[in-house]
Design a protein around this motif. Structure first.
Motif, PDB file in Angstrom:
ATOM      1  N   GLU A 196       0.830  -1.205   0.000  1.00  0.00           N
ATOM      2  CA  GLU A 196       0.000   0.000   0.000  1.00  0.00           C
ATOM      3  C   GLU A 196       0.861   1.250   0.000  1.00  0.00           C
ATOM      4  OE1 GLU A 196      -2.964   0.136   3.002  1.00  0.00           O
ATOM      5  OE2 GLU A 196      -3.808  -1.829   2.524  1.00  0.00           O
ATOM      6  N   GLN A 197       1.947   1.211   0.746  1.00  0.00           N
ATOM      7  CA  GLN A 197       2.828   2.380   0.832  1.00  0.00           C
ATOM      8  C   GLN A 197       3.499   2.641  -0.522  1.00  0.00           C
ATOM      9  OE1 GLN A 197       5.870   2.008   3.816  1.00  0.00           O
ATOM     10  NE2 GLN A 197       6.634   4.088   3.517  1.00  0.00           N
ATOM     11  N   GLN A 198       3.967   1.588  -1.179  1.00  0.00           N
ATOM     12  CA  GLN A 198       4.592   1.763  -2.496  1.00  0.00           C
ATOM     13  C   GLN A 198       3.585   2.274  -3.520  1.00  0.00           C
ATOM     14  OE1 GLN A 198       6.031  -2.236  -2.949  1.00  0.00           O
ATOM     15  NE2 GLN A 198       8.083  -1.742  -2.180  1.00  0.00           N
ATOM     16  N   ALA A 199       2.365   1.711  -3.487  1.00  0.00           N
ATOM     17  CA  ALA A 199       1.337   2.128  -4.434  1.00  0.00           C
ATOM     18  C   ALA A 199       0.988   3.600  -4.241  1.00  0.00           C
ATOM     19  CB  ALA A 199       0.101   1.252  -4.277  1.00  0.00           C
ATOM     20  N   GLU A 200       0.838   4.031  -2.988  1.00  0.00           N
ATOM     21  CA  GLU A 200       0.497   5.422  -2.717  1.00  0.00           C
ATOM     22  C   GLU A 200       1.624   6.355  -3.160  1.00  0.00           C
ATOM     23  OE1 GLU A 200      -1.636   8.617  -1.981  1.00  0.00           O
ATOM     24  OE2 GLU A 200      -2.376   6.540  -1.927  1.00  0.00           O
TER      25      GLU A 200
END
Length: 285
Positions: A196-200
């Motif tokens: 989720e952090q990479q996607a955001e």
């Protein structure tokens, strides 16, 4: 059947006797790139860097024997064909090697014509197998592309096409960035294999902060540097190379781009052919 188009085949001769290996090498000139090794250990180290197509090896050698070399090749490079050259006393060993997966064996003294014909037939068989495999992969990819048919909006095409591209290349992670044609009309983005952090972080970098010029990607190509790779690396995505697959119609200036993350060895050329199929089917959809 004539052997054409295989001149780049890598043929490796392994024999501890210098005269024998030079004689074998001379017999194979013209069939491909012929390399000789005086021991199995040196040959095996070379195979790790670049796999050969065919190995012609003596059975009995100091240190690692021919059968031990075969065992290692089968474990580390299972696609390599191995031909044994053996003296009368080691025919039984050669037969054992056939059971282990060697494709053929020749008894010393080896006639140059016999060796050449055996290697040539092995290369032809490899070529036919590879062509058949490519055809099967192409058919499977075309069948998989039927998943694009139910997509009602072009924005739905890109995530499905990304899944197909990942499946065709054997890669686990990728991103689809595309221009929406229905509200909301901001750029759409889909992630596979990201936290989720990479996607955001990628959403901010590729959509919110600085819009990517999708029209700059005009063909399927591999990239090992550039601002897109920097954006991936900045958010902690381990990436060696990116393969970009643009998807747009002739009257669509922006369209979308699929980015396939290549983390290990380079994607083989035949996989690029599958990406081309997916690209064309996605454009139709």
């Amino acid at each position: 059947m004539q052997l054409e188009g295989d001149r780049d085949a890598r043929i490796c001769v392994v024999d501890d006797n210098r005269l024998d290996r030079e004689r074998l090498r001379e017999s194979l000139v013209g069939l491909g790139r012929v390399e000789v090794f005086g021991d199995a250990e040196t040959a095996l180290a070379s195979f790790r860097e670049a796999p050969p197509d065919v190995v012609v090896t003596d059975c009995v050698m100091p240190g690692m024997s021919g059968t031990q070399l075969l065992e290692r090749i089968r474990r580390e490079r299972p696609g390599v064909d191995v031909i044994f050259v053996t003296g009368a006393a080691s025919v039984e060993t050669a037969i054992t090697a056939l059971r282990m997966g060697a494709c053929d064996y020749l008894q010393k003294p080896v006639e140059a014509e016999q060796l050449r014909a055996t290697v040539e037939q092995t290369l032809i068989r490899r070529r036919l197998f590879d062509e058949n495999q490519r055809l099967r992969d192409s058919l499977r990819t075309l069948e998989a592309c039927r998943a694009l048919a139910p997509c009602l909006d072009p924005g739905e095409v890109y995530p499905v096409a990304l899944d197909l591209a990942l499946g065709a290349t054997g890669c686990a992670r990728g991103v689809a960035l595309f221009e929406r044609t229905m509200p909301p009309q901001n750029d759409g983005i889909a992630f596979r294999g990201m936290s989720e952090q990479q996607a955001e972080g990628l959403r901010r970098a590729l959509v919110d902060e600085k819009r990517v010029d999708l029209a700059a990607f005009t063909r399927i190509a591999e990239y090992d540097s550039g601002p897109i790779l920097d954006a991936f690396r900045d958010v902690g995505v381990a990436v060696e190379r990116l393969v970009a697959v643009p998807v747009r119609t002739d009257d669509d200036e922006q369209g979308g781009v699929l980015w396939v993350i290549d983390e290990g060895e380079r994607i083989p050329d035949e996989r690029f052919e599958l990406l081309d199929t997916i690209q064309r089917q996605a454009v139709v959809a």
